[in-house]
Enzyme design. Structure first.
Site, short mmCIF file in Angstrom:
data_model
loop_
_atom_site.label_atom_id
_atom_site.label_comp_id
_atom_site.label_asym_id
_atom_site.label_seq_id
_atom_site.Cartn_x
_atom_site.Cartn_y
_atom_site.Cartn_z
N GLU A 241 39.86 41.19 50.67
CA GLU A 241 41.04 40.33 50.79
C GLU A 241 42.21 41.12 51.39
O GLU A 241 42.84 40.67 52.33
CB GLU A 241 41.42 39.78 49.40
CG GLU A 241 42.59 38.84 49.44
CD GLU A 241 42.89 38.22 48.09
OE1 GLU A 241 41.97 38.13 47.25
OE2 GLU A 241 44.04 37.81 47.87
N ARG B 25 47.95 37.03 36.56
CA ARG B 25 46.85 36.14 36.16
C ARG B 25 46.25 36.60 34.82
O ARG B 25 45.86 35.79 34.00
CB ARG B 25 45.78 36.07 37.25
CG ARG B 25 44.70 35.04 36.98
CD ARG B 25 43.84 34.82 38.20
NE ARG B 25 44.48 33.94 39.17
CZ ARG B 25 44.31 32.62 39.24
NH1 ARG B 25 43.51 32.02 38.39
NH2 ARG B 25 44.93 31.90 40.15
N GLU C 125 35.37 31.55 40.90
CA GLU C 125 35.73 32.51 39.86
C GLU C 125 35.50 32.02 38.42
O GLU C 125 35.15 32.81 37.55
CB GLU C 125 37.20 32.91 40.01
CG GLU C 125 37.47 33.69 41.28
CD GLU C 125 38.96 33.80 41.53
OE1 GLU C 125 39.49 34.90 41.41
OE2 GLU C 125 39.59 32.77 41.85
#
Ligand SMILES: Cc1cc2nc3c(=O)[nH]c(=O)nc-3n(C[C@H](O)[C@H](O)[C@H](O)COP(=O)(O)OP(=O)(O)OC[C@H]3O[C@@H](n4cnc5c(N)ncnc54)[C@H](O)[C@@H]3O)c2cc1C
Ligand code: FES
Ligand code: FES
Length: 1383
Positions: free
Chosen positions: A854, A932, A1319
């Site tokens: 990413e 997160r 995920e």
């Protein structure tokens, strides 16, 4: 001399000169067979597997081989078949290819050609017999897949398994039909949507044939043969184990002669050639006689003999050793001899491990059982020795002469009394007992001019028992942590059976394989009983001594393993004797018996449940991956498969060898003068900014004054060949002055090395007041705890790669393996100082990403752009696996500390939590990961008052980055740990405490988001019921009662996962849809296909919205000049976002086409399109989507919605070694209304296995204060040899996945109410961790230990074994030993 030749895919190749040091893989890819992939270069992943056939002794031999280790000249005179050679999409696919594609066995596809060729090789080798299911599973031991979770691959290949002929008699088929009422409907099409609680149970998930034999299976409607390919129940739930009817069950043949090349006639007739091939780096000799070999060895005493090259190849590649003379020792008759006489077996030193295994099995079945105890031990040990391609190539002599301290066979040779025969020109032959052969670390009793000619393995006498042991991190294809070979000769003395002689050898506990003389003496003349056992265990403590900092670490574990093996050895002998001598009875309790139970694993099987949709709607149908056919045929292109343009150069990075140091000098003079080197570039050559970073620019592209991590790029070399570039990079001289590094979270806390502005926290209620008053409240209990977990390497099979191509006017095109072409474009723009509109980044597909490509991939691309800029030439930079693993970062290791207040029933009242995240040397996108983690630290539990503070720790390890789950799993682990500790404190089963605290619909999370449409309780209850949890808990308890050293554990683990980027602006997406006049549609969107099936799902949305077929829609690649400013393909949101963006484009196009549809009723899409075109209508539309309402981190709607799931896992643990297997896993996952159930199930299974890998198998070891035997800052686990991801053997034996029924998502109307899936299921893999911990609780209870205990993730054999405290561990470690973790 006749020219050296080989055939490749039926075509003759004259092997080029001067390539003695090159591999077959290098050559194959050079001549255009890019189907075989370079995944690791060390024989550990199987991506390079090819079939090698040879004609020897009048017979054809077929074997799979790792082309990355096979020397090019080793295949002289042989036929190599690659994946391209057996079939393709134009001329017809091979049945193995076809079957794998149809069964959804290929996601990113990078591993796929290797799997195909392993299977083809097995079929060829076994023909005309078919392999059994067990053989098929065992055959895949050398092939890794990081995407699928293996289940679909195994399902696919089992179609080729030997079936039980009895299942195909008329009577059996009739019985099978009768048993089922003959389910003849087509499962994929026949169901109705939205079944409520439908579930069928007719299929047992096993492969074809068995069901029929059992009489409870089904008959396939397409073949009339018994099978279990799928069934649809009355309420529309499809139960599928092999899925989808005709294609899967159509009659499959084992070969298709029209496609698969036959063995070339020239090679059949050819007499083997003696080879003498000179070369600049190495010369290659292949003698044909022993005499010539001995002469050569005398002439070149330093020469290496090469059989499999599985040691020599590794030494040359990874240890940079140079061998000017290599001698192929594969064609000497004496070295290939296998002879049996009355006393035993003589085995030539070049006999391969596969041949030994097969020949021993043959002898075991023909010789009296008592004679073959050694052979059985060897055959069993070989089963766990590497994978088939390594065993097919490597010779026994290589294993012996390497004298590795962890050789799996040397302990057995020493214990069983084997002898080695050496031969030398002028000195003749001599014999050395195996026990005297090993002299020191990789040092043996062999003169430089000598070779090992053969070994002799004696048969056993009556009551002589030989037993092998091996414990590794992973069962399949892994080197031992400790292994052993033991021989006990029993005899009767005065009416008592005693150990007349014991021979015990250990590997993995010293620099060489050792005997255990004190232990052997302690046992001699003694009966097997408690006293002898005690004496033996004491003696083994003396024999196996290790320095606390011994290389390899795990000292307490390794020493206690040696003792456990002895204990098992004595139990084994007692049981064998009991079986052989009726009057003898084992002195050990019945409950000890299973401690030496042979390892058994029935072939894995699975069931998948999902809701059927009406056949005419493309949405909701289980289409195969759009590129599956290309992937199984090896024609799918990855970056390194692209044909390089003329004049292209190869690049290699000069990297730091220090974790923290000043750079005193950078000297490139010698390297610049090396052959082929075109330029070396460093920070001073960066035309734009040398400061980089995806969010804040806190990194340097090339280090200037200081390095902050091992592997940090300091410069880049461009050269004509890759080898030249790598050699020159090694020759660059860097001088350093060491600075003190900060290696882990503890160091960072001590040094307060935090990135505070990005270390966020969340708060609900007044936690401080709660705890201040809690002390006075009798109804409030308080406890504190800590949870630690290591990182996880992404281990995408395709390493990072890019090709940067300059064009006129400072335009650049980059082919990049990245999840974020936009980030690459920005990096290139910044470092080159060129505006983005001149830079195009293209990504066709990735061989896996999982978050690892990413942001970290961008620096690699940016580095390659510098030589491309200066030299104006295309530049290719492909990282080797070890480089990739060292420098590109991993999942973040975390440490969580908490204080929790709860009621005496276990109801959570308040929690104060601190999360420490090891970000590595720079921020990268770690702030998002930490955010997160904070927002998942509640998992599915309501905590009325909660504060969670995050700390981003800056350390001198690689910069950690996104990885599936993005911090969510780490946060959830801390909460699950907390819940378990609370349950222990209140004395209630943990499941009850979970239920008690679970969120209810409409409740608000501690970070402020209201839960709408919560499926948490439903998933939990569904999986509880479907897994038969209550009954299985009872039977596990009964099992544990009856078995002292084997324990079963169960766990039920829920999850809730928020969908959206928590950085608000990233929640936007674009798509471009072109309609062409032939009625076909090209879609381009900003998302990257990396195996997750994104393109297939988007194509389904487009086909649905434009009312056309899937065949009319194509998605070619992702490119920054088609869709600008695309967010990374991450956060699981891509199907939602790009599906919606494409739907928006379709909406516009439908509006434009509507008048023509109206004017032309009944006309086809193509006809309507043509009419619109002729009428000058724009047939291209750009669609855009921005996720509505989301607030980003800190607001009250950080997530668009949540996905829910729950899993039950049941394991069986060997408490003496830490060995385990998953007996069964059940998963219920909420994916909304699935867009494509096969893709979703594939994601669920893949994520589960990856989550299990993180929590139970995969351990990163850094050179830190915990691991002083590794160079500071160096990652020890830099390849598949040291870093173990799950194999097919590690998945649940019984794997059941259900997509939650009737759960449409209201927040995603544009993607047909589906939910994200990439995920969310990952965390469910940790159910295996909790099940293992549950098994440890049972073992500890037997040892009198009650209550909660600490177990860090991953639950490696070391941690599990040391947690199962018993008398053996007590001799080596305290009961509360905390095993070292790089964190
Ligand atoms: C992926 C992988 C997994 C592995 N797994 C295991 C494992 O589970 N257990 C284990 O024990 N090992 C393992 N190994 C190590 C290795 O495969 C074995 O040691 C193998 O048997 C070596 O055989 P070879 O023919 O490939 O050796 P080569 O590399 O060809 O030769 C190795 C060395 O032996 C010497 N040699 C070979 N034959 C003779 C001879 N006749 N006389 C004198 N010297 C000779 C060579 O000169 C050379 O120095 C693994 C290796 C890899 C790459
Ligand atoms: S590339 Fe050959 S095994 Fe990995
Ligand atoms: S499909 Fe196996 S690694 Fe991706």
């Amino acid at each position: 001399m006749t020219e050296p030749i080989a055939y490749i895919n039926g075509k003759r190749h004259v092997l080029p000169p001067g390539r003695a040091d090159q591999t077959l893989l290098y050559y194959l890819r050079e001549v255009g067979f890019t189907g075989a992939k370079l995944g690791c270069g060390e024989g550990g992943c199987g991506a390079c597997t090819v079939l090698v056939s040879s004609f020897e002794g009048g017979h054809l031999h077929h074997r799979s081989v790792n082309a990355c280790l096979c020397p090019l000249y080793a295949i002289e005179g042989m036929h190599v078949v690659t994946v391209e050679g057996i079939g393709n999409t134009r001329d017809g696919m091979h049945p193995v290819q076809e079957r794998l594609a149809t069964a959804h066995g290929s996601q990113c596809g990078f591993c796929t050609p290797g799997f195909v060729m392993s299977m083809v090789a097995l079929l060829r080798a076994k023909a005309p017999e078919a392999p059994t299911e067990e053989e098929i599973e065992e055959n895949l031991a050398g092939n890794l897949c990081r995407c699928t979770g293996y289940r679909p691959i195994l399902d696919a290949f089992k179609a080729f398994a030997k079936v039980e002929p009895a299942a195909y008699t008329e009577a059996a088929i009739a019985a099978s039909k009768a048993a089922n009422g003959h389910h003849g409907s087509n499962g994929a099409n026949g169901g109705t949507n939205g079944g409520t609680n439908g579930r069928t149970n007719g299929s047992n998930g096993k492969a074809n044939g068995k069901a029929g034999k059992n009489g409870n299976g089904k008959v396939c409607p397409s073949t009339g043969r018994p099978c279990d390919c799928g069934d649809v129940d009355m309420e529309g739930t499809i139960t599928s184990s092999s899925k989808h009817k005709e294609a899967s069950c159509g009659p499959l043949t084992h070969s298709r002669p029209a496609v698969e090349p036959i063995f070339p006639a020239e090679l059949r007739k050819r007499v083997p050639l003696e080879l003498e091939l000179p070369g600049a780096a190495s010369a290659w000799y292949r003698p044909l006689s022993l005499q010539r070999l001995l002469e050569l060895k005398k002439q070149h005493p330093a020469a290496k003999l090469v059989v499999g090259n599985t040691e020599v190849g590794i030494e040359m590649k990874f240890k940079s050793l140079k061998y000017p003379v290599l001698i192929g020792a594969t064609h000497i008759p004496e070295l290939n001899a296998f002879e049996v006489d009355d006393g035993g077996v003589h085995i030539g030193a070049s006999v391969t491990l596969t041949t030994i295994m097969e020949s021993f099995k043959q002898l075991i079945s023909t010789q009296p059982a008592y004679k073959t105890s050694t052979l059985r031990a060897v055959a069993e040990q070989l089963r766990w020795f590497a994978g088939p391609p390594i065993r097919n190539a490597s010779g026994i002599g290589g294993n012996i002469c390497t004298a590795s301290p962890i050789s799996d066979l040397n302990p057995i040779w020493m214990a069983c009394g084997a002898t080695f025969t050496l031969a030398g020109a002028g000195t003749g032959e001599r014999s050395v007992p195996a026990k005297d052969f090993f002299l020191g670390y990789r040092k043996v009793d062999m003169q430089p001019h000598e070779i090992l000619l053969k070994l002799y393995v004696p048969f056993n006498t009556r009551q002589e028992y030989v037993k092998e042991f091996k414990q590794a991190h992973r069962r399949d294809d892994d080197i031992a942590i400790v292994n052993a070979g033991m021989r006990f000769t029993m005899e009767q003395q005065g009416g008592v059976w005693v150990v007349a002689e014991a021979a015990i050898a250990y590997g993995g506990v010293a620099p060489l394989t050792i005997l255990a003389p004190k232990t052997m003496a302690a046992l001699a003349g003694k009966p097997i009983d408690g006293a002898t056992l005690e004496a033996g265990l004491k003696a083994v403590q003396e024999d196996v001594r290790m320095d606390p900092n011994a290389p390899g670490g795990m000292v307490e574990f390794r020493r206690s393993l040696a003792a456990s093996f002895l204990f098992k050895g004595l139990l084994y002998v007692a049981q064998q004797l009991e079986a052989d001598v009726p009057a003898y009875s084992s002195p050990f309790p019945e409950s000890y018996r299973s401690a030496v139970k042979p390892y058994e694993r029935e072939p894995s099987h699975g069931l998948q449940y999902y809701s059927a949709v009406p056949g005419e709607d493309v949405v909701g149908q289980p289409y195969r991956h759009q590129a599956a056919d290309e992937q199984v045929c090896g024609t799918a292109q990855y970056v390194d498969d692209i044909q390089l343009p003329r004049g292209a150069l190869h690049a290699s990075l000069v990297m730091s060898s220090k974790p923290h140091a000043k750079i005193l000098k950078l000297d490139t003079a010698a390297a610049s003068a090396m052959p082929g080197v075109v330029g070396i570039f460093s920070a001073k050559d960066v035309p734009g900014g040398n400061d980089i970073g995806p969010v804040i620019k806190d990194e340097e592209l090339f280090a200037t004054d200081k390095v902050v991590v091992v592997g940090q790029p300091i410069a880049i070399v461009a050269a004509e060949t890759e080898t030249q570039a790598r050699e020159a990079a090694k020759a660059v001289v860097v001088e350093y002055e060491d600075l003190k590094p900060v290696m882990d979270i503890d160091d960072a806390i001590k040094a307060e090395s935090f990135l505070l502005p990005f270390s966020h926290s969340l708060n609900c209620g007044d936690v401080d007041s709660f705890f201040a008053s809690a002390a006075d409240d009798a109804d409030v209990l308080v406890l504190e705890g800590e949870a630690r977990m290591g990182g996880q390497e992404h281990f995408y099979l395709e390493p990072n790669a890019c090709v940067v191509i300059p064009a006129e006017n400072d335009e650049f095109l980059s082919y990049s393996s990245t999840q974020c072409p936009d980030a690459h474009q920005k990096y290139l723009s910044h470092v080159l100082g060129i505006p983005m509109h001149k830079l195009v980044v293209r990504t066709k597909r990735l061989g896996g990403g999982f978050g690892g490509k990413e942001s970290r991939s961008a620096m690699i691309n940016a580095a390659a752009a510098i030589p491309a800029y200066h030299l104006r030439k295309p530049v290719r930079l492909v990282l080797d696996r070890d480089e990739d693993m060292q420098i590109t970062g991993t999942r973040h290791p975390f440490m969580g500390r908490y204080k929790v207040g709860f009621s005496p029933e276990g109801k959570l009242l308040a929690c104060d939590m601190k999360l420490y995240c090891n970000a590595g040397y720079s921020m990268d996108i770690s702030h998002g990961v930490l955010d997160r983690a904070l927002m998942h630290a509640d998992n599915v539990y309501m905590v009325p008052q909660m504060r969670a503070q995050g700390y981003l720790c800056i350390t001198n390890i690689a910069s950690n980055t996104a990885f599936r789950g993005y911090g969510g799993p780490q946060g959830m682990v801390v909460m699950e740990n907390l819940i378990e500790q609370v349950a222990c404190a209140v004395g209630r089963p943990v499941e009850e405490v979970k239920k008690l605290n679970m969120y209810k619909e409409g409740e608000v999370t501690y970070f402020g988001q209201k839960l709408v449409g919560s499926q948490a309780e439903r998933c939990f209850q569904d999986v509880w019921d479907s897994s038969d949890y209550t009954a299985r808990r009872t039977s596990a308890a009964a099992f544990n009662e009856a078995n002292r050293f084997r324990k079963r554990g169960l766990a039920i683990t829920p999850t809730k996962f928020g969908i959206s980027f928590t950085t608000k602006f990233l929640n936007q997406a674009g798509a471009l849809v072109h309609i062409y006049t032939d009625g076909t549609v090209l879609v381009t969107h900003g998302g990257v296909e990396m195996g997750q099936g994104l393109h297939t799902k988007v194509a389904q949305v487009v086909a649905h919205d434009l009312k056309i077929t899937m065949a009319q829609v194509y998605i070619a690649e992702t490119a920054t000049d088609k869709v600008p400013n695309a967010s990374p393909t991450a956060a699981s949101a891509s199907s939602d976002m790009y599906g919606a963006a494409a739907a928006d484009a379709c909406r516009q196009l439908n509006e434009r086409l509507a008048p023509y549809y109206e004017k032309m009723p009944g006309k086809t899409f193509k006809e309507v399109v043509m009419a619109a075109y002729l009428d000058r209508t724009d047939l291209c539309a750009h669609g855009f989507y921005s996720t509505p309402d989301v607030s980003g981190f800190g607001g009250d709607m950080p997530f668009n919605y949540f996905c829910y799931g729950a899993a039950v896992a049941e394991v069986e643990l060997d408490t003496l070694t830490g060995d385990w297997q998953i007996l069964r896993s059940d998963v219920v996952m909420d994916v909304g209304k699935s867009l494509n159930p096969s893709i979703d199930i594939g994601q669920v299974e893949g994520a589960f296995v990856q989550g299990m890998g993180w929590s139970c198998i995969e351990e990163l070891v850094w050179g830190d204060k915990q691991h002083t035997w590794v160079r500071p800052g160096q990652l020890f686990t830099r390849g598949p040899g040291t870093y173990k991801i799950p194999t097919a053997n590690d998945i649940p034996i019984d794997f059941r996945v259900t997509l939650l029924r009737n759960s449409p998502c209201e927040r995603t109307p544009m993607v047909h109410s589906s939910k994200a899936v990439g995920e969310p299921p990952f965390f469910l893999g940790t159910s295996v961790f909790y099940a293992l911990k549950d098994a440890c609780y049972a073992a500890r209870k037997d040892a009198g230990l009650e209550g909660w205990f600490r177990l860090d993730l991953p639950a490696t054999p070391e941690r599990l074994r040391m947690a199962c405290v018993d008398d053996i561990t007590k001799a080596y470690a305290p009961d509360d030993l905390v095993c070292k973790l790089s964190c």
